[in-house]
Every structure is written in C-alpha cells, then in structure tokens.
Scaffold this active site. Structure first.
Site, PDB file in Angstrom:
ATOM      1  N   ALA A 120       0.809  -1.218   0.000  1.00  0.00           N
ATOM      2  CA  ALA A 120       0.000   0.000   0.000  1.00  0.00           C
ATOM      3  C   ALA A 120       0.841   1.268   0.000  1.00  0.00           C
ATOM      4  CB  ALA A 120      -0.938   0.003   1.209  1.00  0.00           C
ATOM      5  N   ASP A 169      12.777   5.363   3.659  1.00  0.00           N
ATOM      6  CA  ASP A 169      11.836   4.509   4.380  1.00  0.00           C
ATOM      7  C   ASP A 169      12.433   4.014   5.694  1.00  0.00           C
ATOM      8  OD1 ASP A 169      10.202   4.905   2.236  1.00  0.00           O
ATOM      9  OD2 ASP A 169      10.519   2.922   1.347  1.00  0.00           O
TER      10      ASP A 169
END
Length: 388
Positions: A120, A169
C-alpha cells in the site's frame, strides 16, 4: 494485531519470554523518488505498525514465523543467501548486514505481525527490516547507532530483495517522532523536525487496492534513467554528482541529448526537490492551502513525467480535490498502486471518508479502504514488555 498478541504467540510457539519491538510504517508528505537521487524528503512514522517478538535460542538456526501469513521459515546462520520466500529475504538480509559489520549473530527465534497494509506504499518492508535490526542490536548489545541500523536495513533491501531503494523509508521508521514530520537531506543525512498538528489537519490514506511491488523492473528502471541523465549532464557540468545538483536550465540546454524519457524523469526530480523545500516553508507558516497545492503538483509530475501512477490513484486524487476540507492529495510511495495521501481538515474527515468510499464504489465497483493516521515515534522496544 497488538504487541501483547505477538508476544503471546511467541511464547506459545517457543516457550520463552521474548524482547518485543514496535516498528512503524511511514507516510511521505512530499518528495517522492528523490531519496535515491540525493534529494529531500518529508516523511513521518505513523500508527500502522509491525510488532516483533525475538529471543536468542542457543542454536545455529534462525526460526521465523510470520503471524499474518501463518508461514514459517528456518535458515542456518551461515546460509544467508536470498531465497524464494520474499518476506524472509528482508530478515535474512538484516542478519547478513550485522555479520558484514563484524557482529556475530547467533541463532534466534522471531514472531512478527501487525497492521501495516502490504503493497500500500506505507513501506512495510522497511518496518520489517528496521524492527528486526533494532531487536538484534538490543539483544546482542551491538551498539550500532540508529543511522547505522538504517543503512544496514537499506542494504538488506538492495542485496536480498533486489530493490535499489533510497534511505528514506528506513530512516523514517527509525527516526520518527510523535507529532513531527522530518525533513531529510538524503545526501548529507542531515535532518530537521517540523511540528505537524494532527488535531486540526489529519493525514488520511486511501488505498487503491492495487498491489504494487517495488521489486518490479519499473522501480529500478527509473533509478537507471536518472543515473543516465546525470551521466549526460556531468560531461558538461562536473559538479553534478546527482540530480540534486542539476538545474532546470541545465536540463533544458541538453534536452535533445537526454531524450524525451530521461529528460522528463530528471525534470520531475529537480522540480520535486524544489517543492519539498517550499513545502517546509509553508508548514512553518502553517499555510496548509499552499502546502496542498504542492501536493497536487507532485502528483501531476509523478503521473505525467515520472509515469509511476495508475488509473486508480489518479481517480482518487481527482475525486478528493473538490471535496470540502481537502487541502491536498497525491499518490504516495513507489507507485503503480498503493495509497494516496490526503491532508483533510479534522472536521471534514468523516464526510471525506463517506464521499470517497461512495465514489470509488460507484466508478470502479470496488470497496475503498481508508486509514486515518496519527504520527508516532520510530522503532522502539515496547517498555511494558521488556525482558526481565
């Protein structure tokens, strides 16, 4: 899935008391595909999280259990090559990273699971890597800094998942602070926190339901196209080490040599870096309207220049734009699926969710998953579940 549930599952399977670690996913308000180009990003850790229960087992074997997938995997501590099980490769890569640092990793047991949606765009892979990295750093008393853990986890993704990701990230998962977004210079790794008041403006994610895989050839090809652009520019401007150093004037001057595709990729990155810097100014001024306009411009660039959007993401951004209380919207993450990120006035969130769900169902015949997120702290040992 809670920390206590993962700890209980670990004790059922392995009959020992584990160390428990919480590892958050992340959102990125603006600055997409700039990290591996030495640019700027503006991420935050959010309350979609993966929990790890880990304990040394005194064996030369690592025993893993993915609670969400109900899958097990074992490997010897001397056998750290990537294999066919993708989720296990992220963890194997982390173990290999410690060993490359000269830190011996004995056998251990690990159960993990959580509520970060897979595919996602919330970087579940970085949460997996960083969660195990902090757990092992703690259990082994290895003394690695959080930045060293971020680099180690990034390298695990390069070597064991085949994704040439930037550091954003892993950095966001490890360095997140509650109520703060963080401006990261991906070249120098200097960073600064900016308050983000989620009482007046909420970060709402709309999941297109289209699964993306960053390991696809498209992600790595974008990086190669950017590198090709840098190679062309360096012939004329030796100071250009990455697209962070390039200007629009330089790109325009060599557009024919770059070719249409490489030119558009590079132009997007240069403009996106400029948008991140402007976005921080607007955030400091609490001008969410101006901030939101930069998000729309970012999405347009990702759609038209970088070409990593898809029809479902474009539909979600177009549907959000005219709704009351929406400051901005764009696709988020690597692309080709995943979520849009929307900044919505708190009092308008319920109506936003209702209208977006209805529109997605009407236009595509699919349900729409929506996540209203809160900005939280980065990876940490769960204090109430620390080993005695």
């Amino acid at each position: 899935m809670s920390a206590s549930a993962i700890a209980a599952a670990f004790q059922r399977i392995f009959s020992t008391v584990p160390l428990v670690v919480r590892a958050p996913g992340r959102v990125n308000l603006i600055g997409e595909h700039t990290d591996y180009n030495g640019g700027f990003v503006l991420p935050a850790a959010v309350d979609k999280e993966i929990y790890f229960a880990v304990a040394l087992n005194g064996l030369p074997v690592v025993r893993l259990y993915s609670h969400d997938k109900d899958e097990r995997h074992e490997f010897e501590t001397t056998q750290l090559q990537p294999g066919p099980i993708l989720w296990a490769n992220y963890l194997t890569g982390v173990v290999a990273g410690f060993q490359q640092q000269g830190i011996a990793v004995p056998g251990f047991d690990c159960v993990f699971g959580g509520n970060v949606p897979i595919g996602a765009g919330l970087s579940s892979s970085a949460a997996v890597e960083c969660g195990l990295a902090l757990a092992l750093n703690t259990l082994l008393q290895a003394g690695l800094s959080r930045m060293e853990l971020a680099r180690l986890s990034q390298q695990a993704e390069h070597t064991h998942a085949g994704v040439q990701c930037g550091i954003m990230d892993q950095f966001a998962s490890l360095f997140g602070k509650a109520g703060q977004v963080v401006l990261l210079d991906c070249r120098s790794l200097e960073y600064a926190y900016f308050p983000f008041d989620t009482t007046t403006c909420r970060i709402v994610l709309c999941n297109s339901g289209v699964k993306h895989s960053l390991a696809s050839s498209e992600y790595n090809s974008r990086r190669q196209e950017c590198e090709l652009g840098v190679a062309v520019l360096r012939q004329y401007y030796p100071q250009v080490r990455s697209l962070r150093d390039a200007t629009l004037a330089q790109l325009d001057a060599h557009q024919p040599e770059l070719g249409d595709i490489v030119y558009r990729r590079c132009r997007y990155v240069v403009e996106e870096n400029q948008r991140v810097v402007l976005a921080c100014q607007h955030l400091s001024e609490k001008d969410m309207v101006a901030f939101g306009q930069l998000m729309y411009a970012s999405h347009a660039g990702l759609r038209n220049q970088y070409e990593v959007s898809c029809a479902e993401l474009d539909l979600l951004v177009a549907a959000a734009r005219p709704l009351p209380g929406v400051y901005g919207a764009r696709m988020m993450g690597g692309g080709f699926g995943g979520c849009t990120i929307n900044l919505v006035a708190t009092e308008a969130v319920d109506e936003f969710c209702r209208l977006m769900t209805a529109q997605y169902q009407q236009q595509l015949g699919r349900p729409l998953e929506i996540y209203c997120t809160t900005i939280v702290g980065g990876v940490e040992v769960e204090p109430s579940l620390v080993l005695p």
